[in-house]
Design a protein around this motif. Structure first.
Motif, PDB file in Angstrom:
ATOM      1  N   UNK C 121       0.845  -1.201   0.000  1.00 55.46           N
ATOM      2  CA  UNK C 121       0.000   0.000   0.000  1.00 55.46           C
ATOM      3  C   UNK C 121       0.875   1.244   0.000  1.00 55.46           C
ATOM      4  N   UNK C 122       0.882   1.942  -1.155  1.00 56.92           N
ATOM      5  CA  UNK C 122       1.634   3.205  -1.188  1.00 56.92           C
ATOM      6  C   UNK C 122       0.729   4.381  -1.564  1.00 56.92           C
ATOM      7  N   UNK C 123      -0.552   4.197  -1.371  1.00 63.53           N
ATOM      8  CA  UNK C 123      -1.509   5.301  -1.422  1.00 63.53           C
ATOM      9  C   UNK C 123      -1.625   5.980  -2.780  1.00 63.53           C
ATOM     10  N   UNK C 124      -1.266   5.247  -3.835  1.00 63.01           N
ATOM     11  CA  UNK C 124      -1.347   5.859  -5.161  1.00 63.01           C
ATOM     12  C   UNK C 124      -1.253   4.763  -6.223  1.00 63.01           C
ATOM     13  N   UNK C 125      -1.845   5.035  -7.408  1.00 66.26           N
ATOM     14  CA  UNK C 125      -1.600   4.152  -8.565  1.00 66.26           C
ATOM     15  C   UNK C 125      -0.203   4.469  -9.088  1.00 66.26           C
ATOM     16  N   UNK C 126       0.635   3.464  -9.177  1.00 61.25           N
ATOM     17  CA  UNK C 126       2.004   3.712  -9.607  1.00 61.25           C
ATOM     18  C   UNK C 126       2.180   3.584 -11.099  1.00 61.25           C
ATOM     19  N   UNK C 128       0.300   3.341 -13.718  1.00 61.01           N
ATOM     20  CA  UNK C 128      -0.451   4.171 -14.663  1.00 61.01           C
ATOM     21  C   UNK C 128      -0.111   5.650 -14.528  1.00 61.01           C
ATOM     22  N   UNK C 129       0.740   5.997 -13.557  1.00 58.10           N
ATOM     23  CA  UNK C 129       1.247   7.362 -13.519  1.00 58.10           C
ATOM     24  C   UNK C 129       0.706   8.242 -12.420  1.00 58.10           C
ATOM     25  N   UNK C 130       0.378   7.672 -11.268  1.00 52.01           N
ATOM     26  CA  UNK C 130       0.116   8.509 -10.104  1.00 52.01           C
ATOM     27  C   UNK C 130      -1.300   8.986  -9.932  1.00 52.01           C
ATOM     28  N   UNK C 131      -2.281   8.156 -10.271  1.00 44.23           N
ATOM     29  CA  UNK C 131      -3.679   8.537 -10.058  1.00 44.23           C
ATOM     30  C   UNK C 131      -4.104   8.240  -8.618  1.00 44.23           C
ATOM     31  N   UNK C 209       1.715  -3.970   3.669  1.00 40.35           N
ATOM     32  CA  UNK C 209       3.003  -3.317   3.880  1.00 40.35           C
ATOM     33  C   UNK C 209       2.902  -1.880   3.379  1.00 40.35           C
ATOM     34  N   UNK C 210       2.956  -0.943   4.307  1.00 39.51           N
ATOM     35  CA  UNK C 210       2.854   0.467   3.935  1.00 39.51           C
ATOM     36  C   UNK C 210       4.188   0.875   3.299  1.00 39.51           C
ATOM     37  N   UNK C 211       4.086   1.403   2.068  1.00 39.86           N
ATOM     38  CA  UNK C 211       5.271   1.579   1.243  1.00 39.86           C
ATOM     39  C   UNK C 211       5.337   2.976   0.658  1.00 39.86           C
ATOM     40  N   UNK C 212       6.374   3.211  -0.095  1.00 35.04           N
ATOM     41  CA  UNK C 212       6.603   4.549  -0.642  1.00 35.04           C
ATOM     42  C   UNK C 212       6.409   4.573  -2.149  1.00 35.04           C
ATOM     43  N   UNK C 213       6.213   5.783  -2.679  1.00 37.96           N
ATOM     44  CA  UNK C 213       6.236   5.973  -4.130  1.00 37.96           C
ATOM     45  C   UNK C 213       6.786   7.366  -4.409  1.00 37.96           C
ATOM     46  N   UNK C 214       8.111   7.545  -4.218  1.00 41.67           N
ATOM     47  CA  UNK C 214       8.689   8.879  -4.387  1.00 41.67           C
ATOM     48  C   UNK C 214       8.339   9.484  -5.748  1.00 41.67           C
ATOM     49  N   UNK C 215       8.363   8.674  -6.804  1.00 43.45           N
ATOM     50  CA  UNK C 215       8.135   9.192  -8.149  1.00 43.45           C
ATOM     51  C   UNK C 215       6.769   9.860  -8.251  1.00 43.45           C
ATOM     52  N   UNK C 216       5.737   9.116  -7.849  1.00 38.93           N
ATOM     53  CA  UNK C 216       4.391   9.663  -8.023  1.00 38.93           C
ATOM     54  C   UNK C 216       3.963  10.591  -6.898  1.00 38.93           C
TER      55      UNK C 216
END
Lengths: 361, 185, 253
Positions: C121-126, C128-131, C209-216
């Motif tokens: 779980x990183x709280x974003x669609x990765x 497809x580009x950060x939706x 697992x709470x995770x990161x998505x620096x890019x998005x």
């Protein structure tokens, strides 16, 4: 084996078990729910696995997971349920997995009705799923044939590693007819160690098996589709099935009809014959591959003046019949849908009108 | 030769079951058969019907617009299906629930108080079998012995019901063959 | 020379396509290590999602199936029902599991299918580009919530672990993270426990697992870790949400 009187749905279920299929996933829908009800009792008797899923979407992916392990598995549904499975059918084709679908068609579109229909012809033979995706489609015309086709369906699915659909209608599912189950030994699935996710320790070597349909490299995806196309062409060469009725004489009209509708046509042919009108019937037994050549040859006969595609829908197979016949003879359609099954009298009347409308002089 | 028998009545009158017994008996006697039910929500209490096609050759269309015979267990189904019958066919009328005749003089009308006869046997639910017994006795399309054997086999798992249904068959036969009751053209 | 740190057998010797600062690589490694430790490499089938981890099967060295978007729990059900002897896990992101696949995860968990879900779980669609995802935080900007997630319009983020723990059947439901070595060790223990429970045929097991998505998220990896710690973990508390009665608790503290 002695004949037993059975509903088509139950005969299909029993035939699947006898073909060595011990895994069934499904979601209830009329008019095929007896398949699941039968298997919920029958499969535990033979150590098999029955699972009622939360939706047809889940069903098709359970089937995918099981087939991906090299397990023989099938599901059954009716028209709206098959629509929900459509995405997964494409994944099965893409991942080249063997699985069997039974569609006991009901009327549409939308929720439609629950009575017999053949309105999923185009969906089954052309639009099974997105992408260049084809299913092998068998169309039974009796309870006996539906039962016999189950073993064939598993064999074809495994030979080609492709989904196979047995496309019946509500009448095939609900009708009772005598059926005898052929004494057959269920054959084990071959060569699955080359592709199935059986766990590496079950195989020699240390190479994981992947079940997937993703090919991001365009050249690889193109090649994958060429391979699938070659497979479809091989099906057409090796597996085409059709049946002719009353085709020995100088028939004036060629009827083309499949499944339940073809039986109505057979009776219409007999009625017309009694009146001195000679009409032949060609019944495609495989709808994909479609017996184009056979239809073309039957239409080419100089005695044949017209071709009539008779269907329980608004004219779907007629496109394939036209494609097969070309411009050499007029091709028309007759049918009804939504549970209105054309009677032999109606079909005979349309044939007579077709003949009357053409000026043969 | 092909014969078609339609069974029709309320849901719960055992319409599909009596059709199945006939189909089973015909198969046992070596005929080709097809049993075609009505299905869906109408099964749950509404009108139920089924068609049994019996033939000495493979059956073409299992859909028959004009059946030869009708076993009508209630009035709405008689009124709906009697006009469709082929001339010279047979119509069995459950007179307990149908106070009128079919209004056709080209049919053999067999008037049998099937529900009353069944109730007299202690269970009104065997009316369908009374009607079937009467119908077969009158038309002779199958040997009555085959029917008896089929009923025995059909209820083999429910021993209590074997005698009831055999008695029902017999009551039907007696009624159909009673010249005072049967009314023919 | 003694080697103290090697690639797990169950991981393929191949660089991943994941972005700098992404935690998928860490989670893959934990799974690989646990499978090696339990000696299950030859008896494991993974199920890959659609999302950033769609190519996960390239990075593991055991059998894998690729599922359609959201359907991994159905695929895993199919596998496990015909091969109960195999160790089966799904690896799913928050769009895959908590949005399009919510039906399948709830029913698989509710049936008590004997497989394990690793829910990243990183709280974003990765991919497809950060939706915006069902797990996107209130006010969090994404490409489809450019003014920040408006909870009046789209509601609050779904706490999947708590949601599944509310079902009577699932027995082991835990939430972990991998943004610090301490959390990584605990996450590994949780995965170990989940796989063990499965092989004992005990229950369905779920490891979020709470995770990161620096890019998005538009952050540096360091900023992303801080945002996870301060914002995500405040809403998605770590620790076991539900435990089989016989087991000791995997504490988050």
């Amino acid at each position: 084996m002695a004949k037993v009187l059975m509903k088509g749905n139950e005969a299909i279920a029993e035939a699947a078990v006898r073909a060595g299929c011990l895994n069934y996933f499904a979601y209830p829908i009329t008019p095929q729910s007896e398949i699941g009800e039968y298997l919920a009792r029958r499969l535990p008797e033979v150590g098999g696995m029955f699972l009622q899923a939360e939706s047809e979407i889940a069903v098709v992916y359970m089937l995918y997971g099981a087939a991906g392990c090299g397990a023989r598995a099938f599901t059954s549904s009716s028209s709206p349920g098959i629509s929900l499975m459509s995405e997964g059918i494409s994944y099965l084709v893409g991942a080249q997995l063997p699985a069997v679908f039974v569609n006991i068609m009901r009327g549409g579109p939308g929720l439609g009705g629950i009575l017999p229909s053949q309105a999923d012809y185009l969906q089954a033979v052309k639009g099974a799923g997105h992408g260049d995706c084809r299913m092998f489609v068998l169309a039974p015309a009796s309870v006996q044939e539906a039962a016999d086709m189950m073993a064939d369906a598993f064999a074809l699915a495994e030979k080609y590693r492709n989904p196979v659909m047995v496309l019946g209608d509500g009448l095939i599912g609900q009708m009772m007819e005598p059926v005898s189950f052929k004494a057959q030994k269920a054959v084990a699935m071959e060569n699955k160690s080359a592709w199935a996710t059986t766990g590496m320790s079950a195989r020699d070597g240390n190479t994981p098996n992947l079940v997937k349909s993703l090919h991001l490299d365009p050249a690889l995806l193109n090649q994958h589709n060429l391979d699938l196309k070659a497979k479809y062409e091989r099906m057409a060469r090796e597996e085409m099935r059709w049946e002719m009725y009353n085709a020995e004489g100088d028939y004036q009209v060629l009827l083309v009809s499949f499944g339940t509708m073809s039986r109505v046509c057979r009776t219409a042919v007999d009625m017309l014959k009694a009146k001195g009108v000679d009409v032949a019937l060609l019944r495609p037994i495989t709808l994909f591959p479609f017996p184009e050549e056979q239809i073309a040859m039957a239409a080419e006969r100089s005695c044949c003046k017209a071709v009539l595609s008779v269907e329980m829908n608004m004219g779907q197979m007629v496109d394939d019949v036209k494609r097969s016949v070309g411009r050499q003879k007029p091709v028309s359609w007759y049918g009804k849908c939504g549970g209105e099954v054309p009677t032999p009298e109606e079909v005979a009347g349309v044939v007579e009108k077709t003949i009357a409308d053409m000026d043969f002089t | 030769m092909q014969t078609e028998v339609m069974f029709a009545g309320f849901g719960g009158q055992g319409i599909l079951a009596s059709g199945k017994i006939l189909a089973q008996a015909a198969m046992t006697q070596g005929f080709e058969v097809a049993w075609v039910p009505s299905y869906g929500p109408e099964m749950r209490g509404g009108t139920a019907y089924c068609l049994v096609v019996i033939s000495d050759a493979p059956i073409g269309s299992p859909i028959v617009k004009r059946p030869q015979h009708l076993v009508a267990m209630n009035r709405p189904s008689m009124e709906k299906f009697a006009p469709m019958l082929k001339p010279k066919g047979t119509i069995l009328i459950n007179t307990t629930l149908i106070p009128v005749d079919a209004g056709r003089d080209d049919l053999d009308q067999v008037m049998v108080p099937a529900t009353a006869l069944s109730s007299a046997l202690g269970n009104s639910k065997a009316a369908n079998v009374v009607a079937l017994g009467a119908f077969i006795a009158r038309t002779g399309i199958l040997a009555f012995e085959t029917l008896i054997a089929t009923v025995k086999a059909e209820f083999a798992q429910k021993e209590k019901l074997v005698d009831l249904n055999l008695n029902a068959l017999e009551a039907g036969r007696a009624s159909a063959l009673d010249p005072c009751r049967g009314q023919s053209i | 020379m003694a080697r103290f740190f090697t690639r797990p057998q169950s991981l393929a010797d191949r660089p991943t396509h994941y972005c700098p600062g992404c935690t998928h690589g860490v989670i893959h490694r934990l799974i690989g290590e646990v499978i090696d430790e339990l000696n299950l490499q030859g008896d494991t089938v993974g199920v890959a999602p659609v999302g950033c981890a769609v190519l996960a099967y390239n990075y593991f060295n055991f059998d894998f199936q690729e599922a359609a978007h959201g359907r991994a729990p159905a695929v895993a059900t199919g596998i496990k029902r015909v091969r109960p002897d195999l160790m089966v896990f799904t690896y799913q992101g928050d769009g895959d599991l908590a949005s399009i696949g919510m039906g399948e995860i709830v029913h698989a968990a509710s049936r008590g299918e004997k497989f394990t879900t690793i829910f990243v779980n990183n709280a974003v669609y990765g991919m497809t580009g950060g939706q915006m995802a069902p797990t996107t935080m209130p006010g969090q900007r994404t490409t489809t919530s450019p003014f920040g997630r408006d909870v009046d319009r789209v509601g609050m983020p779904i706490k999947v672990a708590e949601l599944l723990a509310a079902l009577p059947t699932p027995a082991y439901v835990t939430r972990q993270s991998v943004i610090t070595p301490k959390y990584i060790n605990r996450a590994k223990k949780a995965i170990h426990k989940a796989f063990q429970l499965q092989m004992r045929n005990a229950c369905y097991s779920f490891v979020e697992i709470v995770s990161t998505c620096p890019t998005n998220w538009g952050m540096t990896p360091v900023e992303a870790i801080a945002w996870t710690e301060n914002t995500l973990l405040a809403y998605y508390p770590l620790g076991d949400v539900k435990m089989p009665e016989v087991m000791e608790v995997t504490s988050a503290n």
